[in-house]
Design a protein around this motif. Structure first.
Motif, short mmCIF file in Angstrom:
data_model
loop_
_atom_site.label_atom_id
_atom_site.label_comp_id
_atom_site.label_asym_id
_atom_site.label_seq_id
_atom_site.Cartn_x
_atom_site.Cartn_y
_atom_site.Cartn_z
N TRP A 197 -3.46 -7.22 -28.82
CA TRP A 197 -3.75 -8.63 -28.48
C TRP A 197 -2.73 -9.18 -27.50
CZ3 TRP A 197 -7.45 -11.92 -28.20
CH2 TRP A 197 -7.16 -13.27 -28.02
N PHE A 198 -1.47 -8.86 -27.71
CA PHE A 198 -0.41 -9.34 -26.82
C PHE A 198 -0.65 -8.83 -25.40
CE2 PHE A 198 3.75 -8.78 -24.78
CZ PHE A 198 4.31 -10.02 -24.95
N THR A 199 -1.13 -7.61 -25.27
CA THR A 199 -1.32 -6.99 -23.96
C THR A 199 -2.60 -7.46 -23.26
OG1 THR A 199 -0.15 -5.02 -24.73
CG2 THR A 199 -1.47 -4.79 -22.72
N PHE A 200 -3.69 -7.57 -24.03
CA PHE A 200 -4.99 -7.82 -23.42
C PHE A 200 -5.60 -9.18 -23.78
CE2 PHE A 200 -4.73 -3.15 -24.09
CZ PHE A 200 -4.70 -2.77 -22.76
N ASP A 251 -4.86 -12.42 -23.07
CA ASP A 251 -5.12 -13.36 -21.97
C ASP A 251 -6.22 -12.86 -21.05
OD1 ASP A 251 -3.43 -15.33 -22.76
OD2 ASP A 251 -1.86 -14.94 -21.29
N TRP A 252 -6.27 -11.56 -20.83
CA TRP A 252 -7.31 -11.00 -19.98
C TRP A 252 -8.69 -11.20 -20.61
CZ3 TRP A 252 -10.28 -6.35 -20.86
CH2 TRP A 252 -11.09 -6.01 -19.79
N ILE A 253 -8.78 -11.02 -21.93
CA ILE A 253 -10.05 -11.22 -22.63
C ILE A 253 -10.45 -12.69 -22.61
CG2 ILE A 253 -11.18 -11.09 -24.89
CD1 ILE A 253 -9.46 -8.62 -25.44
N VAL A 288 -2.29 -10.53 -15.38
CA VAL A 288 -0.87 -10.62 -15.73
C VAL A 288 -0.67 -11.87 -16.57
CG1 VAL A 288 1.48 -10.81 -14.86
CG2 VAL A 288 -0.21 -9.43 -13.61
N SER A 289 -0.22 -11.68 -17.79
CA SER A 289 -0.10 -12.79 -18.72
C SER A 289 1.31 -13.39 -18.72
CB SER A 289 -0.45 -12.33 -20.14
OG SER A 289 -0.15 -13.34 -21.08
N PRO A 290 1.44 -14.71 -18.67
CA PRO A 290 2.76 -15.34 -18.84
C PRO A 290 3.39 -15.00 -20.19
CG PRO A 290 1.16 -16.92 -18.00
CD PRO A 290 0.38 -15.70 -18.41
#
Length: 377
Positions: free
Chosen positions: A237-240, A242-244, A250-252
């Motif tokens: 979740w931390f990695t993807f 914001d993309w989802i 690239v997530s802040p």
């Protein structure tokens, strides 16, 4: 309250060594008598301390993460607010993370605290409670300061460059922890032969980079896999996340997570450098040598409690009485200072300045001649 609040094994270990130390003036039984009614963890205090701190810290963290969305028309003001919130967030997270130390000692006496702490702090910070279970070796008389103690390194006898590296390596730890739980854990699940090496070399919070953790029981390994799985899901979740949710590649969150992790790790590393005098040379130390190798910072709690929370500023006291919960440490220290003789070695553990003690360590480490690999202490 009976004296059974403090396990008698602590008394036996201390007396068995203290009586063998030439010139020793510290009597463990005398200190134990002064605090014998203390030593029982009070779960309500843990909950009232941890929950507000972690909820406020998470709120501050998410506020920093979304501050530019909150104030899109005023970027300079958003940066200012982030700069103000950041140190407060780091100090609160540091306090919350230090509860892992209490769990290592009192986890079974704090109903439901371990899973809640892991859910709100341990897993998000990639320090699930299993990585700190070997901490108890740090308190075993015959392990302290030896190769069996992963939280000790003979820093006094080493180059100053190791002190620098000890601080700078915190820039890499968040990345290594990320890879440990997102990449290495699944490898262990599908390729079990890798588990033994990973458990020995990459599953413990350590000071000594050469420390090897002992193999775990089947029950422990089931706990390890379970906590690894939670960390793995969190990192997905931390990695993807914001993309989802937003389509951002690239997530802040990555920046703030890394920056906060490095700051908390560095603060704790500074605290650790001042917690001991690091005079051991790998051999088993006597009881009094172990006592004089640890440090208390009882003064100026308005500042020492920020960098040494959850009883960690009373490190010498903690080594004397490992079964003393953090909320009893100030009162226990007060009683010992009032009741122990004026020449008690315990008084020699007290220092006022953390930075002053670290400077002393720096001078000792730099006191070696270029031709010698040992230091006169």
């Amino acid at each position: 309250m009976s004296t059974s609040s403090i396990p008698r094994q602590d008394v036996l270990d201390a007396n068995s060594t203290g009586n063998k130390t030439e010139g020793a003036s510290f009597k463990f039984s005398e200190g134990h008598r002064l605090i014998r009614d203390l030593g029982r963890p009070k779960p309500i205090l843990y909950w009232l301390d941890f929950l507000p701190c972690i909820l406020i810290a998470h709120t501050l963290f998410m506020t920093m993460r979304y501050m530019h969305e909150i104030l899109p028309e005023d970027p300079s003001r958003a940066y200012l607010v982030q700069a103000i919130l950041f140190p407060v967030c780091v100090i609160l997270y540091m306090r919350c993370a230090m509860f892992i130390h209490e769990l290592a000692h009192f986890g079974d006496k704090l109903p439901y605290f371990r899973p809640v702490w892991n859910s709100l702090c341990g897993v998000p910070f990639l320090i699930p409670s299993f990585v700190y279970l070997p901490h108890l070796d740090h308190h075993r008389r015959k392990s302290y300061g030896t190769h069996e103690d992963g939280e000790y390194f003979p820093l006094t006898h080493m180059s100053r460059w190791y002190l620098v590296a000890f601080l700078l390596h915190n820039l890499l730890i968040p990345i290594l922890a990320y890879l440990r739980f997102l990449v290495v854990s699944p490898i262990c699940w599908v390729y079990p032969p890798a588990r033994r090496w990973v458990h020995r070399h990459a599953s413990t919070i350590v000071v000594d980079p050469f420390y090897e953790r002992r193999d775990g029981s089947p029950e422990l390994m089931r706990l390890v896999v379970r906590q690894e799985a939670f960390c793995f899901v969190w990192l997905l979740w931390f990695t993807f996340g914001d993309w989802i949710m937003t389509g951002q590649l690239v997530s802040p969150m990555w920046f703030w997570g890394y920056l906060t992790g490095v700051a908390v790790l560095t603060l704790n590393a500074v605290r650790t450098l001042g917690a001991h005098r690091w005079t051991g040379d790998g051999r088993v130390m006597s009881f009094e040598e172990q006592l004089l190798d640890t440090v208390n910072y009882p003064h100026r709690p308005w500042i020492t409690e920020l960098w040494g929370p959850i009883g960690t500023r009373y490190h010498a006291l903690h080594h004397l009485f490992p079964s003393l919960p953090y909320h009893d440490a100030p009162e226990a220290h007060r009683r010992l200072m009032e009741g122990l003789p004026a020449n008690s070695p315990y008084r020699e553990t007290i220092r006022t300045s953390l930075l002053g003690e670290i400077c002393e360590l720096w001078r000792r480490a730099g006191g070696r001649s270029s031709s010698s690999k040992t230091v006169a202490t």
